[in-house]
Design a protein around this motif. Structure first.
Motif, mmCIF file in Angstrom:
data_model
loop_
_atom_site.group_PDB
_atom_site.id
_atom_site.type_symbol
_atom_site.label_atom_id
_atom_site.label_comp_id
_atom_site.label_asym_id
_atom_site.label_seq_id
_atom_site.Cartn_x
_atom_site.Cartn_y
_atom_site.Cartn_z
ATOM 1 N N VAL A 25 0.859 -1.179 0.000
ATOM 2 C CA VAL A 25 0.000 0.000 0.000
ATOM 3 C C VAL A 25 0.892 1.225 0.000
ATOM 4 C CG1 VAL A 25 -1.954 -1.107 1.143
ATOM 5 C CG2 VAL A 25 -0.243 0.033 2.520
ATOM 6 N N THR A 26 0.352 2.329 -0.480
ATOM 7 C CA THR A 26 1.107 3.584 -0.478
ATOM 8 C C THR A 26 0.788 4.359 0.794
ATOM 9 O OG1 THR A 26 -0.626 4.854 -1.581
ATOM 10 C CG2 THR A 26 0.974 3.693 -3.005
ATOM 11 N N GLU A 28 -0.252 7.365 0.860
ATOM 12 C CA GLU A 28 -1.505 8.086 0.598
ATOM 13 C C GLU A 28 -2.727 7.202 0.862
ATOM 14 O OE1 GLU A 28 1.118 7.949 -1.626
ATOM 15 O OE2 GLU A 28 1.870 9.924 -1.063
ATOM 16 N N GLN A 29 -2.622 5.909 0.563
ATOM 17 C CA GLN A 29 -3.747 5.002 0.784
ATOM 18 C C GLN A 29 -4.017 4.764 2.268
ATOM 19 O OE1 GLN A 29 -2.129 1.841 -1.675
ATOM 20 N NE2 GLN A 29 -3.735 2.141 -3.210
ATOM 21 N N ARG A 147 -2.002 -4.613 1.678
ATOM 22 C CA ARG A 147 -3.411 -4.455 1.292
ATOM 23 C C ARG A 147 -4.124 -5.806 1.195
ATOM 24 N NH1 ARG A 147 -6.190 -0.978 -3.208
ATOM 25 N NH2 ARG A 147 -7.900 -2.362 -3.657
ATOM 26 N N ALA A 150 -9.678 -2.887 -0.576
ATOM 27 C CA ALA A 150 -9.695 -1.418 -0.591
ATOM 28 C C ALA A 150 -9.892 -0.806 0.787
ATOM 29 C CB ALA A 150 -10.784 -0.920 -1.543
ATOM 30 N N ARG A 151 -10.498 -1.529 1.720
ATOM 31 C CA ARG A 151 -10.784 -0.983 3.048
ATOM 32 C C ARG A 151 -10.108 -1.756 4.176
ATOM 33 N NH1 ARG A 151 -14.408 2.860 3.148
ATOM 34 N NH2 ARG A 151 -15.010 2.486 5.294
ATOM 35 N N ARG A 172 -10.690 0.402 7.384
ATOM 36 C CA ARG A 172 -10.968 1.837 7.246
ATOM 37 C C ARG A 172 -12.339 2.147 7.825
ATOM 38 N NH1 ARG A 172 -8.681 5.743 4.523
ATOM 39 N NH2 ARG A 172 -7.412 4.389 3.214
#
Length: 178
Positions: A25-26, A28-29, A147, A150-151, A172
């Motif tokens: 993951v970055t 920013e993510q 990751r 996405a969450r 998230r």
């Protein structure tokens, strides 16, 4: 193998094998609020954070990270990690699992609150993959993230003098419950 297969309990070896299949993951993510829970692997920290009311982590930006967000009587608050005796946890793993000790600690934790960030996000290599990593300001600890979706991310807490990492899941979530 899936995360659901590893929950509610697994081994460190199986969890790390799964971790190694995940994409990086970055930084920013990672920005946002994440609800956390430990992945039970037999690590000395298993269940300890949850017993103390750990809510998760908040990544405001790469320079402002709140690594220990706790669920308090008046809502979530950031705990100052420099006042948390992680070294004692590794040396005496059953001490902080005792109900009486957890009860006293949970009542005392609001006294250790802080508004200041206590970590930063950087890209770092761990187990051969460069991914977003949370670096504590005052502890020899790095939390490496991969990751799941996405969450959801899987974290590996790499601590100096720990034989194996502590593994945890972050999902998230809006810190206000959304």
């Amino acid at each position: 193998m899936t995360l659901q297969e590893l929950e509610p309990a697994t081994t460190v070896e199986r969890a790390l094998a799964y971790f190694d299949t995940l994409q990086p993951v970055t930084v920013e993510q990672m920005i946002g609020s994440w609800r956390g829970n430990g992945l039970v692997t037999g690590h000395p920290f298993d269940g300890q954070l949850e017993g103390l009311g750990w809510w998760g982590k908040q990544f405001v930006n790469p320079e402002e990270v709140h690594p220990l967000v706790m669920d308090g009587p008046h809502g979530p608050f950031s705990l100052n990690p420099s006042l948390v005796p992680l070294e004692l946890d590794l040396r005496y793993p059953t001490l902080f699992r005792r109900t009486g000790v957890q009860r006293v600690m949970r009542r005392a934790l609001p006294l250790l609150r802080t508004k200041r960030p206590a970590a930063r996000l950087r890209m770092a290599e761990y187990r051969g993959v460069v991914s977003a990593t949370m670096v504590y300001d005052t502890k020899p600890v790095n939390d490496h993230f991969r990751r799941v979706d996405a969450r959801t991310v899987l974290g590996a807490m790499d601590q100096r003098n720990a034989v194996v990492p502590y593994l945890f899941v972050l999902r998230r979530e809006d810190i206000n419950g959304g």
